[in-house]
Design a protein around this motif. Structure first.
Motif, PDB file in Angstrom:
ATOM      1  N   ALA A   1       0.843  -1.203   0.000  1.00 19.85           N
ATOM      2  CA  ALA A   1       0.000   0.000   0.000  1.00 19.85           C
ATOM      3  C   ALA A   1       0.882   1.258   0.000  1.00 19.85           C
ATOM      4  N   PRO A   2       0.439   2.304  -0.719  1.00 18.42           N
ATOM      5  CA  PRO A   2      -0.844   2.448  -1.425  1.00 18.42           C
ATOM      6  C   PRO A   2      -0.822   1.982  -2.874  1.00 18.42           C
ATOM      7  N   MET A   3       0.237   1.286  -3.281  1.00 17.50           N
ATOM      8  CA  MET A   3       0.315   0.827  -4.664  1.00 17.50           C
ATOM      9  C   MET A   3      -0.642  -0.334  -4.923  1.00 17.50           C
ATOM     10  N   GLU A   4      -0.677  -1.301  -3.998  1.00 12.26           N
ATOM     11  CA  GLU A   4      -1.609  -2.419  -4.111  1.00 12.26           C
ATOM     12  C   GLU A   4      -1.811  -3.050  -2.743  1.00 12.26           C
ATOM     13  N   PHE A   5      -3.072  -3.318  -2.415  1.00 11.21           N
ATOM     14  CA  PHE A   5      -3.391  -3.965  -1.150  1.00 11.21           C
ATOM     15  C   PHE A   5      -4.780  -4.563  -1.251  1.00 11.21           C
ATOM     16  N   GLU A   6      -5.128  -5.372  -0.255  1.00  7.33           N
ATOM     17  CA  GLU A   6      -6.414  -6.068  -0.259  1.00  7.33           C
ATOM     18  C   GLU A   6      -7.283  -5.553   0.877  1.00  7.33           C
ATOM     19  N   ARG A   7      -8.512  -5.195   0.550  1.00  5.84           N
ATOM     20  CA  ARG A   7      -9.484  -4.782   1.554  1.00  5.84           C
ATOM     21  C   ARG A   7      -9.965  -6.008   2.342  1.00  5.84           C
ATOM     22  N   PRO A   8     -10.537  -5.793   3.537  1.00  2.00           N
ATOM     23  CA  PRO A   8     -11.042  -6.931   4.327  1.00  2.00           C
ATOM     24  C   PRO A   8     -12.047  -7.798   3.574  1.00  2.00           C
ATOM     25  N   ASP A   9     -12.779  -7.194   2.628  1.00  2.00           N
ATOM     26  CA  ASP A   9     -13.766  -7.979   1.873  1.00  2.00           C
ATOM     27  C   ASP A   9     -13.161  -8.683   0.660  1.00  2.00           C
ATOM     28  N   GLY A  10     -11.829  -8.576   0.505  1.00  2.97           N
ATOM     29  CA  GLY A  10     -11.165  -9.267  -0.585  1.00  2.97           C
ATOM     30  C   GLY A  10     -10.931  -8.436  -1.823  1.00  2.97           C
ATOM     31  N   ARG A  11     -11.468  -7.213  -1.873  1.00  2.08           N
ATOM     32  CA  ARG A  11     -11.262  -6.363  -3.044  1.00  2.08           C
ATOM     33  C   ARG A  11      -9.827  -5.850  -3.088  1.00  2.08           C
ATOM     34  N   LEU A  12      -9.259  -5.825  -4.292  1.00  5.24           N
ATOM     35  CA  LEU A  12      -7.931  -5.267  -4.490  1.00  5.24           C
ATOM     36  C   LEU A  12      -8.056  -3.776  -4.808  1.00  5.24           C
ATOM     37  N   GLU A  13      -7.209  -2.978  -4.173  1.00  7.59           N
ATOM     38  CA  GLU A  13      -7.228  -1.542  -4.407  1.00  7.59           C
ATOM     39  C   GLU A  13      -5.804  -1.008  -4.433  1.00  7.59           C
ATOM     40  N   GLY A  14      -5.666   0.237  -4.879  1.00  8.06           N
ATOM     41  CA  GLY A  14      -4.375   0.900  -4.911  1.00  8.06           C
ATOM     42  C   GLY A  14      -4.091   1.487  -6.278  1.00  8.06           C
TER      43      GLY A  14
END
Length: 227
Positions: free
Chosen positions: A10-23
Motif C-alpha cells: 500500500a498504497p500501490m496495491e493492497f487487499e481490503r477486508p472484503d477481498g477487493r484489491l485496491e491501490g
C-alpha cells in the motif's frame, strides 16, 4: 491478460477486508485493460517468486511497482515508466538516528525487501557496516520495526509513510544520501511484442488524460523526507 502483483504494498496495491484489491497499480491496470479492450485477471504472487512466475508463463505481465533497472531492461520487455517514486529511510523517532551515513548505521539492523532495488542499494552502500535483514514483504519489515528488532528500513517512500506511519508518526523519514528515484514499469516477456505495444499505446493515452492526474492525486501523497 493475467496481471501479477505482490501484496501488500500500500498504497500501490493492497487487499481490503472484503477481498477487493485496491491501490494505484490496481486502478492503473484496470484503466489500461479498458482502454486496450483486454479481459484482465489479477494474480497475487509473492515478490521473491514473481519473476520466475512470469518466465514460467503463469501470468502475462507484472504490474506491481517494479522499478526499471538496466538488468530488467535486458531481461524483460518494459512498458513505461508509468510513475516516478522516491525512496526513503524510516527510523524510530526515539532510535537516535538523525542522519544516514556509514558511521550512524554501523552495527545497526536495517530491513529491506529481498530482491528489490532497495536491497541492492543498501547492500552495496552499507553492507560492510550495517546488519542487513532481508524480508519477503514490507509487512514483515513493519512487524520487526514495531517489535524493535530493526533500527531502520529502506523502502519506497510513499509505501513506508502509508504502512509505517498510518495512525501516528512513529518513524522519522529521512531521504537517502544518494537519491534513487524509481521509474516504475510494466514487465512482460521479451516475446510479447504485440501485447507490449497495445499496453504502451493504452498507457500513453491514459497518461495524457485528467484521469491519470486524479489517480496520482488520490493514491500518491507523501510528506517530504528530511535530506
Amino acid at each position: 491478460m493475467r496481471i501479477a502483483l505482490d501484496l501488500p504494498y500500500a498504497p500501490m496495491e493492497f487487499e481490503r477486508p472484503d477481498g477487493r484489491l485496491e491501490g494505484f497499480d490496481i486502478a492503473l491496470g484496470d484503466a489500461l485493460c479498458r482502454i486496450a479492450e483486454l479481459e484482465c485477471q489479477w494474480v497475487v504472487q509473492a515478490w521473491d517468486g514473481i519473476v520466475a512466475g512470469l518466465m514460467a508463463r503463469k501470468y502475462d505481465v507484472i504490474l506491481s511497482a517494479m522499478a526499471i533497472t538496466p538488468e530488467r531492461l535486458r531481461r524483460f520487455r518494459i512498458v513505461g515508466p508509468y510513475l516516478q517514486l522516491a525512496s526513503a529511510w524510516f527510523v524510530p523517532v526515539a532510535g537516535g538516528i538523525d542522519r544516514i551515513a556509514p558511521e550512524t548505521l554501523s552495527g545497526r539492523a536495517i530491513g529491506v525487501q529481498r530482491g528489490t532495488v532497495h536491497d541492492r542499494y543498501v547492500t552495496q552502500t552499507y553492507g560492510e557496516v550495517a546488519d542487513i535483514k532481508r524480508y519477503r514483504s514490507v509487512m514483515d519489515i513493519q512487524f520487526d520495526l514495531d517489535a524493535h528488532r530493526l533500527d531502520g528500513a529502506f523502502v519506497t517512500r510513499v509505501v513506508g509513510q502509508h504502512m509505517f506511519n498510518t495512525s501516528t508518526a512513529r518513524y522519522r523519514t529521512i531521504a537517502p544520501a544518494q537519491p534513487i528515484d524509481q521509474g516504475m514499469g510494466i514487465a512482460l516477456r521479451k516475446d510479447e511484442i504485440q501485447l507490449a505495444e497495445k499496453l504502451g499505446a493504452a498507457l500513453t493515452e491514459f497518461r495524457s488524460s485528467p484521469a491519470y492526474d486524479a489517480l496520482a492525486a488520490r493514491w500518491i501523497e507523501t510528506e517530504p523526507a528530511r535530506p
